[in-house]
Design an enzyme around this catalytic site. Structure first.
Site, PDB file in Angstrom:
ATOM      1  N   CYS A  92     -46.786  60.651 -38.286  1.00 55.26           N
ATOM      2  CA  CYS A  92     -46.369  61.716 -37.374  1.00 55.26           C
ATOM      3  C   CYS A  92     -45.615  62.807 -38.141  1.00 55.26           C
ATOM      4  O   CYS A  92     -46.224  63.521 -38.930  1.00 55.26           O
ATOM      5  CB  CYS A  92     -45.554  61.113 -36.230  1.00 55.26           C
ATOM      6  SG  CYS A  92     -45.426  62.201 -34.809  1.00 55.26           S
ATOM      7  N   HIS A 203     -48.899  56.785 -34.088  1.00 54.74           N
ATOM      8  CA  HIS A 203     -47.972  55.773 -34.593  1.00 54.74           C
ATOM      9  C   HIS A 203     -48.675  54.417 -34.713  1.00 54.74           C
ATOM     10  O   HIS A 203     -48.803  53.722 -33.709  1.00 54.74           O
ATOM     11  CB  HIS A 203     -46.776  55.644 -33.650  1.00 54.74           C
ATOM     12  CG  HIS A 203     -45.839  56.803 -33.732  1.00 54.74           C
ATOM     13  ND1 HIS A 203     -44.652  56.760 -34.422  1.00 54.74           N
ATOM     14  CD2 HIS A 203     -45.927  58.051 -33.223  1.00 54.74           C
ATOM     15  CE1 HIS A 203     -44.046  57.939 -34.328  1.00 54.74           C
ATOM     16  NE2 HIS A 203     -44.805  58.741 -33.603  1.00 54.74           N
ATOM     17  N   GLU A 205     -47.537  51.716 -35.798  1.00 54.79           N
ATOM     18  CA  GLU A 205     -46.614  50.628 -35.448  1.00 54.79           C
ATOM     19  C   GLU A 205     -46.458  50.469 -33.944  1.00 54.79           C
ATOM     20  O   GLU A 205     -45.809  49.538 -33.480  1.00 54.79           O
ATOM     21  CB  GLU A 205     -45.262  50.838 -36.142  1.00 54.79           C
ATOM     22  CG  GLU A 205     -44.337  51.865 -35.506  1.00 54.79           C
ATOM     23  CD  GLU A 205     -44.655  53.317 -35.870  1.00 54.79           C
ATOM     24  OE1 GLU A 205     -45.776  53.600 -36.328  1.00 54.79           O
ATOM     25  OE2 GLU A 205     -43.773  54.176 -35.653  1.00 54.79           O
TER      26      GLU A 205
END
Lengths: 224, 263
Positions: A92, A203, A205
């Site tokens: 990001c 993202h 994660e």
């Protein structure tokens, strides 16, 4: 064990990221500068190469403070640190820092890829937060084993704008894009790769099993 | 873009960490943890719980309940949440929304609004009534024709504020909210479906994402709110508990009804 450094701009939660790396068996240290380590031989780059297999630029924060944190000891600090070809994953904001600058701030970016970061058009709900599917343009290393159309989670207000053809003299032009995502009629570069730099606007994660695959792929790149 | 399905967990519903893992694995798009009765003595256990949940999931995670200071918000984020939900704390001190945006970023700030239909004419409080950003938006109830407005309630729904929910949503956006979590108190717990009127009014009044909450008793209710409004996500709790559906079952039903979802 794969050892990864997460650069902390001091802006927010990197818990999820650290956790996602550790869950895949990596050791993740949080660093907040590129200075030489105490007890090392005084050469930050050599220390880094000795201690870490990869660097994470996380995705929480604002462009200017984050750039200032990364270049606190000069931009060459960063370049030296990853100069031996250390794999870097920018998530990001971390990916946005790869370009020459951003409308979010006035600091110059790292400039490892050609292009500028612009605000998302106001025809969209901004910040854009939600799951979107990826259109894979080329597999690259990060997207190995990821299906075209896979869903990933985005939280952002800015997007990269890349020059279409590679700039004169080679380098990283629009061909660095490995995946795109469409929000109605807006197409945004979702993942980029150039040399040892890998970036995702989304993202990993926070992207469930698909994101886990990408984290594993990045750790695989780190081990190579 | 897809419509989000979010699972909300409140305390006393089994082992939250195990449930969170299950819902994450089953394909929930986001997890929301609201500790409705957050009290001082519970804050510490909540932090531990947030950390436990954040460790086992890899989907976005919003935590709210009893947030009234920057310190509360910071603790929640440092424990591993991605977003902080703030409700009463924001009504009592609206500038905290801007402070949170400045420090953590707009995407971290979820303003939760508990709204209830009020059929009484709003009290004229003069210029002081602008707490929510303007006089109430008067609406007419379908069928009965009764006039009403949507009033914001705080303290877990116990206290009417005199603030109009639509105006407050707009003001919260101006102050720095990144998302609105909108709960219909009239529908909450009824399983009669989401309040489409409330949802539509707020969604159309703001340009940030809105999550509908309250009243979901069946997957069709989720499909219904997505069809009737441009809401970005729908939140539910109880329907996901039933083995009959599960998260993936609910999402398959949504897909079959033409709602774009992640499966």
């Amino acid at each position: 064990m794969t050892r990864v450094a997460i650069f902390d701009y001091g802006a927010g939660n990197i818990f999820s990221l650290k956790n996602s790396l550790e869950r895949e068996g990596a050791a993740a240290d949080v660093i907040c500068d590129f200075a030489a380590r105490p007890g090392g031989d005084g050469d930050a780059a050599a220390d880094a190469a000795k201690h870490y297999d990869g660097l994470l630029l996380p995705g929480v924060g604002n462009f200017d403070p984050a750039m200032r944190a990364v270049t606190r000891d000069s931009k060459s600090g960063f370049s030296d640190y990853v100069g031996h070809g250390m794999p870097v994953l920018g998530i990001c904001l971390g990916m946005e820092m790869f370009f020459s600058g951003s409308q979010e701030g006035s600091e110059p970016g790292l400039g490892v890829m050609s292009g500028e970061v612009a605000a998302l058009p106001d025809t969209m709900k901004v910040p854009h937060m939600g799951w979107n599917s990826l259109q894979i343009r080329r597999r690259g290393r990060l997207l190995e084993g990821v299906e075209d159309g896979a869903w990933v989670y985005f939280v952002h207000s800015y997007m990269a704008q890349l020059p279409a053809p590679p700039p004169p003299g080679g380098g990283a032009g629009g061909d660095v894009v490995t995946a795109e995502s469409s929000y109605n009629d807006v197409v945004i570069p979702a993942a980029v790769e150039y040399r040892n730099y890998i970036g995702t606007q989304f993202h990993p994660e926070k992207s469930g099993p698909v994101g886990r695959q990408m984290i594993r792929n990045f750790l695989g790149v780190c081990r190579r | 873009m897809v419509k989000g399905t979010r699972f909300v967990e409140i305390r006393d519903a089994g082992d939250p960490v195990a449930l969170a893992r299950r819902y994450s694995d089953e394909g929930a798009d986001e997890l929301v943890f609201l500790d409705i009765t957050a009290s001082d003595e519970r804050r510490k256990t909540i932090r531990e719980l947030v950390r436990g949940v954040a460790s086992v999931i890899d989907i976005p995670f919003t935590v709210g309940g009893g947030v009234s200071t920057m310190e509360d918000a910071r603790n929640i984020l440092l424990s591993g949440a991605d977003k902080v939900g703030i409700n009463t704390g924001a009504i009592n001190n609206p500038p905290i929304i801007t402070e949170m945006m400045g420090l953590f970023g707009r995407q971290c700030v979820v303003v939760a609004i508990d709204a209830k239909r009020n059929y009484a004419e709003p009290a004229d409080r003069g210029s002081g009534s602008g707490g929510g950003g303007g006089p109430p938006v008067m609406l007419e109830e379908e069928g009965s024709g009764r006039r009403f407005w949507f009033e914001v309630h705080t303290y877990g729904g116990k206290k009417g504020t005199g603030v109009d929910a639509i105006r407050w949503a707009q003001r919260a956006q101006r102050l720095g909210a990144g998302e609105i979590l909108l709960t219909s108190m009239d529908r909450d717990g009824t399983k009669d479906g989401y309040d489409h009127e409330l949802t539509k009014r707020v969604v159309d009044a703001v340009s940030i994402p809105v999550i509908a909450s309250g009243g979901c008793g069946h997957p069709d209710d989720m499909a219904g709110v997505f069809e009737a409004t441009d809401v970005d996500a729908a939140l539910a709790a109880s329907i996901f508990h039933y083995q009959e559906y599960g998260v993936s079952g609910v999402k398959r039903i949504l897909r079959d009804r033409g709602v774009p979802v992640r499966l």
